[in-house]
Scaffold this active site. Structure first.
Site, PDB file in Angstrom:
ATOM      1  N   HIS A  70     -38.245  43.206   8.901  1.00 51.70           N
ATOM      2  CA  HIS A  70     -37.269  44.282   8.770  1.00 51.70           C
ATOM      3  C   HIS A  70     -37.971  45.524   8.227  1.00 51.70           C
ATOM      4  CE1 HIS A  70     -34.322  41.405   9.702  1.00 51.70           C
ATOM      5  NE2 HIS A  70     -33.762  41.200   8.520  1.00 51.70           N
ATOM      6  N   CYS A  81     -31.827  38.982   3.237  1.00 51.89           N
ATOM      7  CA  CYS A  81     -33.210  39.381   3.549  1.00 51.89           C
ATOM      8  C   CYS A  81     -33.440  40.876   3.391  1.00 51.89           C
ATOM      9  CB  CYS A  81     -33.581  38.930   4.970  1.00 51.89           C
ATOM     10  SG  CYS A  81     -32.345  39.342   6.227  1.00 51.89           S
TER      11      CYS A  81
END
Length: 331
Positions: free
Chosen positions: A238, A130
């Site tokens: 994130h 990710c």
């Protein structure tokens, strides 16, 4: 685009459920959908595009039917066992685990960066980590336009990257119950400079994933990259501070214009009005947000970026479904 039959393996997990949501949100043109999970999850009912699907237990006969693409997110061991079985039966596997990412025979793909890698698959395609996905989406236009000498990653990663256990640790920690199911220390009110285990070289596995995967996706093993990855107490998205040393001189405004015109990127860069990418605003979205674009005066041709994306969407499910969309165009 021709309608195809698709399977979701690990359908009841966090990413598996996101697969179903993204398939619905992007109106992926499937005819039949099969949902597989472990024995303990079998019988659950999931909904996609308004239709109910009963979860079936995954076994070696699961792919003895007409399935063109299977999206896997059931962990590395499951992928290592069942992906080759599916592939041997003509199913193209898009695997979200780390099992095949660094296999030289398996393409590691981010559609905005290296879609051409799909031309050489052998029925297994790896979905990157990710944190790597959003980083290389931002780096690709810079690499193509200016060239890249060196990259420094510093990440601020949400607890959803650790699955349900990470979410539970933070939820309970915010109530004062400081669990340690997912992490070696409480996450609420904390920043943990450890994601995954430490290796002999002093880096964590997450840091080495970002380094090695970035080189493979960009197709350039000569890239100099270092990383520090940190778990922070937020649920989704994130955030990454990326410092890049370019090979050619640049003007900041030209770089901003480049980002604004690049696929998959939204430029949010108006510091006078406190406009920059925010984790809370990126949550639930499929794009990569770039801001705080500014010159690094400490090195020649240095550039600083702030890059944010939802790790469960673009960082996992959405990227996999985008790969499936490219594959479906070829049927």
């Amino acid at each position: 685009m021709k309608k195809i039959n698709i399977a979701v393996v690990g359908a009841t997990g966090m990413v598996g459920r996101n697969f179903l949501q993204v398939l619905e949100d992007r109106d992926f043109p499937f005819d039949n959908l099969y949902c597989f999970a472990s024995e303990r999850s079998a019988g659950q009912v999931l909904i996609c595009k308004g239709k109910e699907y009963i979860v079936e237990p995954l076994n070696e006969q699961s792919f003895d039917r007409d399935i063109q693409i299977a999206l896997f997110s059931a962990g590395g061991d499951t992928s290592l066992k069942y992906s080759p079985i599916a592939a041997s039966k003509g199913v193209i596997v898009v695997d979200n685990s780390s099992a095949f990412r660094m296999d030289p025979e398996v393409p590691l793909v981010v559609p905005e960066v290296n879609p051409q890698a799909l031309d050489n698959h052998k029925n297994i395609i790896a979905n990157p980590n990710c944190s790597t996905i959003q980083a290389v989406v931002a780096l690709k236009p810079l690499y193509d336009t200016y060239g890249i000498e060196r990259v420094i990653y510093s990440t601020y990663q949400a607890v959803s990257g650790s699955g349900v256990k990470g979410m539970t640790d933070l939820e309970e920690g915010l109530k004062g119950n400081h669990l340690k199911k997912a992490y070696p220390h409480p996450i609420a009110g904390n920043c943990l400079p450890q994601i995954d285990v430490f290796l002999d070289n002093g880096y964590t596995k997450e840091e080495m994933k970002m380094i090695d995967e970035s080189k493979k996706i960009m197709g350039d093993q000569s890239l100099r990259i270092t990383a520090t990855t940190v778990r922070v107490p937020i649920f989704y998205s994130h955030s990454e501070s990326i410092n890049v040393e370019l090979k050619k001189p640049f003007e900041v405004e030209d770089v901003k214009a480049l980002f604004a015109s690049s696929p998959g990127i939204v430029l949010q860069d108006d510091p006078a009005n406190s406009v920059y990418p925010l984790a809370a605003e990126a949550a639930g979205k499929d794009l990569v947000y770039v801001g705080r674009v500014r010159r690094d005066f400490s090195v020649e041709n240095g550039l600083n970026l702030w890059v944010v994306a939802d790790n469960t969407r673009k960082g996992a499910a959405t990227n996999a479904v985008q790969i499936a969309e490219l594959l479906a165009e070829k049927f």
